[in-house]
Design an enzyme around this catalytic site. Structure first.
Site, PDB file in Angstrom:
ATOM      1  N   ARG A  25      61.108  46.023  62.447  1.00  0.00           N
ATOM      2  CA  ARG A  25      60.885  46.097  61.016  1.00  0.00           C
ATOM      3  C   ARG A  25      59.841  44.737  60.139  1.00  0.00           C
ATOM      4  NH1 ARG A  25      59.987  48.954  57.476  1.00  0.00           N
ATOM      5  NH2 ARG A  25      62.742  49.781  58.247  1.00  0.00           N
ATOM      6  N   LYS A  35      44.830  38.755  43.236  1.00  0.00           N
ATOM      7  CA  LYS A  35      46.522  39.614  43.274  1.00  0.00           C
ATOM      8  C   LYS A  35      47.428  39.958  44.125  1.00  0.00           C
ATOM      9  CE  LYS A  35      45.631  40.069  37.810  1.00  0.00           C
ATOM     10  NZ  LYS A  35      45.112  41.572  37.240  1.00  0.00           N
ATOM     11  N   LYS A  57      36.911  32.075  33.804  1.00  0.00           N
ATOM     12  CA  LYS A  57      37.723  32.905  32.320  1.00  0.00           C
ATOM     13  C   LYS A  57      38.146  32.722  31.208  1.00  0.00           C
ATOM     14  CE  LYS A  57      40.171  35.147  35.036  1.00  0.00           C
ATOM     15  NZ  LYS A  57      40.424  36.629  34.871  1.00  0.00           N
ATOM     16  N   GLU A  74      33.435  35.656  32.916  1.00  0.00           N
ATOM     17  CA  GLU A  74      34.071  36.326  31.944  1.00  0.00           C
ATOM     18  C   GLU A  74      34.586  36.240  30.442  1.00  0.00           C
ATOM     19  OE1 GLU A  74      38.937  37.286  33.342  1.00  0.00           O
ATOM     20  OE2 GLU A  74      38.691  36.789  30.669  1.00  0.00           O
ATOM     21  N   ASP A 108      34.878  42.388  31.073  1.00  0.00           N
ATOM     22  CA  ASP A 108      36.566  42.326  31.105  1.00  0.00           C
ATOM     23  C   ASP A 108      37.339  43.606  29.978  1.00  0.00           C
ATOM     24  OD1 ASP A 108      39.466  41.294  32.087  1.00  0.00           O
ATOM     25  OD2 ASP A 108      39.060  40.282  30.572  1.00  0.00           O
TER      26      ASP A 108
END
Length: 289
Positions: free
Chosen positions: A101, A136, A168, A198, A219
């Protein structure tokens, strides 16, 4: 493509995954399988896709400390048809069953990422643009997931907070302006580190340009606004498109003329490729690639 990564880091990931699954022991296998029983089998891709993680699967069985013969039947990064044998395995049944697995979990997820990356890369193959990933990723698996992106024909964005500056919207909100944030970044990091900012509007594009950044991230801009921004930047810095880009819109984004398209979906919204381990069968008529 070979697994040219930090072996010790990969082994730590594998050990964590095995410890999570096995715990104090594999109750089922220990209860029903003779410790001397031998088996042979095949790892089979049950759907079309790009295979990544074959070497990782081999390391998992190697890590279980048993005499297991694991042989890749295809090269890493190959697109396979359904029912393709991608690896063979033989040896003691117990450790093979115990590691099954975990090996499949790695193979299926990494192959799913490589397959999705290849899909997006193919959609923009006619444009001078790179498909890149983001941060992410699954906690603890970033290195392998970014590796799978490369196997699928993509490229990597920064690996973490430590290897590039990306200012950001929340940084700008805290500091007060793009100009101030960039000035502080230039004072606080080595000159060898690239600085990206950004932006969401043309006014912010102009401010970022005036600040002398290395990369401007456009963005969540609609393609028509993105095209105006690229025209305004006019090659003065690298342009990156990000945010809300899908398979349906990515060609429009590429047509806007950006250098890079970053996609969190490559690693955070994927379908694992269906791969199974079949023991005790002799399926010599299956395709080998």
């Amino acid at each position: 493509m070979e697994l040219n990564l930090n072996r010790q880091q990969i082994l730590r990931m594998i050990d964590d995954a095995l410890a999570e699954d096995i715990g104090t022991g594999d109750l089922t296998t220990e209860a029903v399988v003779d410790s001397t029983q031998q088996v042979q089998g095949e790892l089979i891709a049950k759907e079309e896709g790009v295979i990544a993680g074959l070497a990782v699967a081999g390391l998992i069985f190697e890590r279980l400390g048993a005499k297991i013969d694991y042989q890749q039947q295809i090269e890493e990064g190959v697109r396979v048809r359904p029912q393709t044998v991608i690896a063979t395995i033989s040896g003691l049944a117990a450790p093979i069953l115990t590691g099954e697995r975990v090996a499949l979990n790695f193979l299926q997820r990494l192959s799913g990422i490589a397959t999705k990356t290849a899909q997006y890369a193919e959609l923009v193959a006619d444009y001078d643009v790179r498909i890149v990933d983001t941060r992410k990723t699954t906690p603890g698996l970033r290195m392998l997931e970014k590796y799978a992106v490369r196997v699928g024909g993509g490229f990597n964005h920064r690996c973490g907070l430590y290897d590039a500056v990306l200012i950001k919207d929340n940084h700008i909100q805290v500091v007060g302006s793009i100009t101030e944030a960039v000035e502080q970044a230039k004072e606080g990091v080595p000159h060898t580190v690239k600085i990206e900012v950004e932006v969401e509007t043309l006014a912010e594009v102009k401010e970022a340009l005036a600040s002398g950044v290395d990369i401007i991230m456009l963005d969540n801009m609609p393609p028509e606004l993105m095209e105006k921004a690229v025209g305004l930047i006019a090659g003065q810095t690298v342009t990156e498109a990000s945010g809300g880009i899908t398979a349906e819109t990515i060609k429009e984004v590429a047509q806007a003329g950006v250098d890079i398209i970053s996609l969190g979906t490559l690693t955070h919204t994927i379908s694992a490729l269906d791969i199974s381990l079949r023991l005790g069968s002799d399926n010599n008529d299956r395709p080998k690639g």
